[in-house]
Design a protein around this motif. Structure first.
Motif, PDB file in Angstrom:
ATOM      1  N   GLY A   1       0.536  -1.245  -0.023  1.00  0.00           N
ATOM      2  CA  GLY A   1      -0.022   0.155   0.005  1.00  0.00           C
ATOM      3  C   GLY A   1       0.880   1.354  -0.109  1.00  0.00           C
ATOM      4  N   ILE A   2       1.985   1.210   0.948  1.00  0.00           N
ATOM      5  CA  ILE A   2       2.789   2.253   0.912  1.00  0.00           C
ATOM      6  C   ILE A   2       3.455   2.447  -0.501  1.00  0.00           C
ATOM      7  CG2 ILE A   2       5.041   3.264   2.269  1.00  0.00           C
ATOM      8  CD1 ILE A   2       3.987   1.922   4.476  1.00  0.00           C
ATOM      9  N   ARG A   3       3.859   1.323  -1.163  1.00  0.00           N
ATOM     10  CA  ARG A   3       4.461   1.570  -2.287  1.00  0.00           C
ATOM     11  C   ARG A   3       3.755   2.117  -3.305  1.00  0.00           C
ATOM     12  NH1 ARG A   3       6.244  -3.881  -5.126  1.00  0.00           N
ATOM     13  NH2 ARG A   3       7.731  -4.256  -3.525  1.00  0.00           N
TER      14      ARG A   3
ATOM     15  N   GLN B   1       1.287   4.331  -2.813  1.00  0.00           N
ATOM     16  CA  GLN B   1       1.043   5.820  -2.339  1.00  0.00           C
ATOM     17  C   GLN B   1       2.235   6.674  -2.786  1.00  0.00           C
ATOM     18  OE1 GLN B   1       0.237   5.457   1.606  1.00  0.00           O
ATOM     19  NE2 GLN B   1      -1.888   5.613   1.355  1.00  0.00           N
ATOM     20  N   MET B   2       3.614   5.855  -2.603  1.00  0.00           N
ATOM     21  CA  MET B   2       4.773   6.496  -3.038  1.00  0.00           C
ATOM     22  C   MET B   2       4.984   6.660  -4.509  1.00  0.00           C
ATOM     23  SD  MET B   2       6.663   7.075  -0.480  1.00  0.00           S
ATOM     24  CE  MET B   2       8.650   7.188  -1.109  1.00  0.00           C
ATOM     25  N   THR B   3       4.378   5.756  -5.279  1.00  0.00           N
ATOM     26  CA  THR B   3       4.350   5.837  -6.669  1.00  0.00           C
ATOM     27  C   THR B   3       3.462   6.896  -7.182  1.00  0.00           C
ATOM     28  OG1 THR B   3       4.543   3.371  -6.990  1.00  0.00           O
ATOM     29  CG2 THR B   3       4.039   4.378  -8.884  1.00  0.00           C
ATOM     30  N   GLU B   4       2.466   7.220  -6.720  1.00  0.00           N
ATOM     31  CA  GLU B   4       1.361   8.402  -6.809  1.00  0.00           C
ATOM     32  C   GLU B   4       2.129   9.583  -6.352  1.00  0.00           C
ATOM     33  OE1 GLU B   4      -2.791   7.745  -6.385  1.00  0.00           O
ATOM     34  OE2 GLU B   4      -2.422   6.139  -7.531  1.00  0.00           O
ATOM     35  N   ILE B   5       2.770   9.523  -5.152  1.00  0.00           N
ATOM     36  CA  ILE B   5       3.341  10.896  -4.877  1.00  0.00           C
ATOM     37  C   ILE B   5       4.301  11.360  -5.874  1.00  0.00           C
ATOM     38  CG2 ILE B   5       4.878  11.792  -2.920  1.00  0.00           C
ATOM     39  CD1 ILE B   5       3.101  10.269  -1.034  1.00  0.00           C
ATOM     40  N   ASN B   6       5.334  10.260  -6.152  1.00  0.00           N
ATOM     41  CA  ASN B   6       6.497  10.675  -7.123  1.00  0.00           C
ATOM     42  C   ASN B   6       5.875  10.918  -8.631  1.00  0.00           C
ATOM     43  OD1 ASN B   6       8.658  10.011  -5.501  1.00  0.00           O
ATOM     44  ND2 ASN B   6       8.633   7.815  -6.268  1.00  0.00           N
ATOM     45  N   LYS B   7       4.744  10.449  -8.870  1.00  0.00           N
ATOM     46  CA  LYS B   7       4.378  10.884 -10.249  1.00  0.00           C
ATOM     47  C   LYS B   7       3.581  12.108 -10.101  1.00  0.00           C
ATOM     48  CE  LYS B   7       0.390   9.118 -12.564  1.00  0.00           C
ATOM     49  NZ  LYS B   7      -0.592   8.096 -12.665  1.00  0.00           N
ATOM     50  N   ALA B   8       2.936  12.698  -9.108  1.00  0.00           N
ATOM     51  CA  ALA B   8       2.346  13.985  -8.752  1.00  0.00           C
ATOM     52  C   ALA B   8       3.681  14.968  -8.794  1.00  0.00           C
ATOM     53  CB  ALA B   8       1.601  14.016  -7.531  1.00  0.00           C
TER      54      ALA B   8
END
Ligand SMILES: [Zn+2]
Length: 123
Positions: A66-68, A70-77
Motif C-alpha cells: 500500500g505504501i509503495r 502511495q509512493m508511486t502516486e506521490i512521485n508521479k504527482a
C-alpha cells in the motif's frame, strides 16, 4: 503363497502402524528431552509463534504494498508538478544582467531599477 504372505504381513503392518505411531513419537520426544532439545510443548509454542509471525509478515507485506503504491502516486504527482512549473522557477531565480547587480529580473533581463533606466535610455 504370495497372497498369503501379503495377507499376513499386510494385516500385521496395518495393526502395528497405529500402535507404533504414538510410542515412536514418545521415544523421539524422550530422546529430544534427554539431549536438552525442545520439548513437545515448546515445539508447539514455536510452531504457533511462527504461524503468528507468518501472518504478521503477511499483514506487513500488504501494508508495504500500500505504501509503495502511495509512493508511486506521490512521485508521479511530484514529477508532474516539476514539469508544470519549469519557466516560473527559472524566472524566479534569474538575476539582472547589469554587472554587479544581484536584483531579480523584472523585464527584458533587467531588475526594476535597471529596467527603468534602460527604458529612459539612461543605462
Ligand atoms: Zn539591476
Amino acid at each position: 503363497m504370495g497372497s498369503l504372505r501379503s495377507l499376513v504381513f499386510g494385516g500385521v503392518a496395518e495393526r502395528l502402524v497405529p500402535v507404533l505411531h504414538t510410542p515412536v513419537e514418545d521415544i523421539i520426544y524422550e530422546v529430544l528431552d534427554q539431549k536438552g532439545l525442545p520439548s513437545r510443548s515448546e515445539v508447539r509454542d514455536l510452531k504457533n509463534k511462527l504461524e503468528r509471525l507468518e501472518s504478521s509478515v503477511g499483514e506487513m507485506t500488504e501494508a508495504l504494498e500500500g505504501i509503495r503504491g502511495q509512493m508511486t502516486e506521490i512521485n508521479k504527482a511530484a514529477l508532474e508538478a516539476k514539469e508544470a512549473a519549469p519557466t516560473r522557477s527559472a524566472a524566479a531565480t534569474k538575476i539582472c544582467k547589469v554587472d554587479g547587480c544581484e536584483s531579480k529580473v523584472r523585464a527584458k533581463g533587467y531588475c526594476g531599477k535597471h529596467y527603468m533606466m534602460w527604458k529612459r535610455g539612461t543605462l
